[in-house]
Write an enzyme that holds these catalytic residues in place. Structure first.
Site, PDB file in Angstrom:
ATOM      1  N   GLU A 122      66.166 -31.528   3.280  1.00  0.00           N
ATOM      2  CA  GLU A 122      64.891 -30.801   3.201  1.00  0.00           C
ATOM      3  C   GLU A 122      64.712 -29.834   4.367  1.00  0.00           C
ATOM      4  OE1 GLU A 122      61.424 -33.238   2.500  1.00  0.00           O
ATOM      5  OE2 GLU A 122      62.054 -33.681   0.452  1.00  0.00           O
ATOM      6  N   HIS A 161      86.121 -48.012  -2.578  1.00  0.00           N
ATOM      7  CA  HIS A 161      86.647 -48.354  -3.901  1.00  0.00           C
ATOM      8  C   HIS A 161      85.911 -47.595  -4.998  1.00  0.00           C
ATOM      9  CE1 HIS A 161      89.030 -51.713  -2.199  1.00  0.00           C
ATOM     10  NE2 HIS A 161      88.113 -51.580  -1.259  1.00  0.00           N
ATOM     11  N   LYS A 187      56.908 -29.949  -7.951  1.00  0.00           N
ATOM     12  CA  LYS A 187      55.567 -30.560  -7.974  1.00  0.00           C
ATOM     13  C   LYS A 187      54.610 -29.677  -8.780  1.00  0.00           C
ATOM     14  CE  LYS A 187      55.386 -33.080  -3.495  1.00  0.00           C
ATOM     15  NZ  LYS A 187      54.711 -33.176  -2.205  1.00  0.00           N
TER      16      LYS A 187
HETATM   17  O1  PA5 Z   1      59.116 -34.181   4.436  1.00  0.00           O
HETATM   18  C1  PA5 Z   1      58.196 -33.917   3.703  1.00  0.00           C
HETATM   19  O2  PA5 Z   1      57.216 -33.223   4.063  1.00  0.00           O
HETATM   20  C2  PA5 Z   1      58.153 -34.453   2.281  1.00  0.00           C
HETATM   21  O3  PA5 Z   1      59.286 -35.220   1.991  1.00  0.00           O
HETATM   22  C3  PA5 Z   1      56.915 -35.337   2.080  1.00  0.00           C
HETATM   23  O4  PA5 Z   1      56.977 -36.403   2.968  1.00  0.00           O
HETATM   24  C4  PA5 Z   1      56.813 -35.853   0.630  1.00  0.00           C
HETATM   25  O5  PA5 Z   1      56.856 -34.783  -0.273  1.00  0.00           O
HETATM   26  C5  PA5 Z   1      55.515 -36.629   0.446  1.00  0.00           C
HETATM   27  O6  PA5 Z   1      54.412 -35.825   0.729  1.00  0.00           O
HETATM   28  P1  PA5 Z   1      52.991 -36.426   1.057  1.00  0.00           P
HETATM   29  O7  PA5 Z   1      53.068 -37.186   2.342  1.00  0.00           O
HETATM   30  O8  PA5 Z   1      52.092 -35.244   1.168  1.00  0.00           O
HETATM   31  O9  PA5 Z   1      52.616 -37.330  -0.075  1.00  0.00           O
END
Ligand code: PA5
Length: 404
Positions: A271, A292, A395
């Site tokens: 990310e 394996h 989303k």
């Molecule tokens: O790193 C990030 O920002 C994302 O992985 C969020 O943690 C994830 O999308 C969850 O979002 P939220 O905490 O708003 O529910």
């Protein structure tokens, strides 16, 4: 203690001088990161959590341990992966201590949520819902279902004591819900993004319930921050190898308890860096199991990857008489044999991160170390480290389809 070996199984065409010369690029990346002041409060460990909040979380954790059989943590992505990774790494395989900690809200599985609701129906339950935005579909849907089940069993005063919400200080659906219920609240720090929030109230409440020491984890993180050489070297190596066409990094663990932690590692790199059609794809193996499954490919398949293996020097003493060795050293021999085989026969690269033991301090160290490498690497790639527009895309589309 955490040690690094970038030498023994390195790329034959990458010289140490090249890595050292990279320091200037990384200095510039770090300067830009600090100057930008964008979601970077995690770098200042004092801003992650204040001593009073540590105290408060430890008290709440004591309360939770004494008042429930099951503690359900609802959250997805950065809102739960760090905590799950650390808890799985540091608690026994077969748990006997209460409460049982269950992570939920990280899928849309009807089977899972229905079975969870049935499972907890005869147990005392406390839940912690975690979401920075306060509106993530998986978390909110699953929270609503569990909340409805709890409302059928507990009165309002009891609900107030059994729901804990970790979300933004000032806005969001979850904040409104928390105010309505009047329950305990923790603040998701404003200038820290989801995947960088493990060392804040977000990760620390579930970890403290599992008996993990917040202060030892913070001490480990501070040590990682001070010891900049390893994250400089690792960041440089990743960038150099990427430019040589290595598009995949495989994180190998030889202790299955670290499997969930590899999910957090994959997230922090994917990310943070995987955008604008750039970045190294992080994948993981749990060995020796996956020798394996993927082993054949890694030895003789397409040469598009490099590896980073995590070695733990000592866990528990299990003597294997046949070889007059402990199982830990046989596991370590396996790790080094694989690295050697990949290096000699395939010019494969394996970085090794050695932990003297699996403990709170070392996990805090690793978290800060990987956060730094992911962030500085993103600056070297020229991508915005702090966002995840690709996740937001899906989303938005789900929301559109649901609201049609
Ligand atoms: O790193 C990030 O920002 C994302 O992985 C969020 O943690 C994830 O999308 C969850 O979002 P939220 O905490 O708003 O529910």
């Amino acid at each position: 203690m955490v040690k690094f070996d970038f030498e023994n199984y390195k790329a034959q065409d990458v010289r140490m001088e090249e890595i050292i010369a990279y320091s200037n690029n990384i200095d510039r990346a770090k300067e830009a990161f600090l100057k930008e002041n964008k979601m970077n409060d995690w770098y200042d460990i004092d801003k992650c959590i204040a001593p009073e909040e540590v105290k408060d979380i430890n008290m709440t954790a004591d309360y939770i341990r004494s008042n429930c059989d099951v503690f359900v943590v609802l959250g997805i992505g950065g809102s739960y992966m760090g905590a799950k990774g650390v808890i799985d790494a540091l608690t026994p395989y077969f748990k006997t201590e209460n409460p049982e900690i269950i992570f939920a809200g990280n899928s849309l599985s009807s089977e899972f949520i229905q079975q969870l609701i049935d499972y907890i129906s005869t147990k005392e339950v406390i839940i912690n819902v975690i979401s920075k935005s306060g509106s993530t579909l998986e978390t909110i849907l699953m929270f609503n279902l569990i909340y409805r089940a709890l409302k059928n069993r507990y009165d309002d005063a009891e609900i107030q004591r059994r729901v804990i919400i970790t979300t933004d200080r000032d806005e969001g659906t979850l904040l409104e819900i928390a105010k309505r219920i009047g329950c305990k609240r923790y603040v998701f720090p404003e200038n820290i993004g989801g995947r960088f929030s493990t060392l804040t109230a977000v990760g620390f409440l579930p970890m403290a319930v599992a008996g993990i020491s917040i202060n030892s984890m913070l001490e480990g993180a501070r040590a990682a921050k001070e010891n900049s050489r390893p994250y400089y070297t690792y960041t440089a190596l990743r960038d150099i190898l990427y430019k040589k066409g290595k598009n995949v990094e495989i994180f190998n663990v030889y202790e299955p308890k670290l499997e969930s932690f590899t999910n957090w590692i994959k997230q922090i790199f994917a990310e943070t860096q995987g955008k604008n059609n750039k970045g190294i794809l992080p994948i993981s193996t749990v060995n020796t199991r996956d020798l394996h499954t993927l082993g054949q490919f890694l030895q003789e398949g397409t040469k598009m990857f490099f590896e980073t293996s995590i070695e733990i020097e000592k866990t528990v003493d299990v003597k294997i008489d046949r070889y007059d060795k402990y199982l830990d050293s046989i596991n370590s021999i396996a790790l080094h044999s694989v690295a050697q085989a990949h290096n000699e026969k395939n010019n494969g690269v394996t970085n090794i991160i050695q932990l003297d033991a699996l403990n709170d301090y070392n996990m805090g160290y690793l978290i800060f170390f990987f956060q730094m490498a992911a962030t500085l690497g993103a600056y070297l790639l020229g991508v915005d480290y702090s966002n995840q527009p690709g996740v937001d895309d899906y989303k938005d589309l789900i929301r559109e389809r649901l609201e049609k």
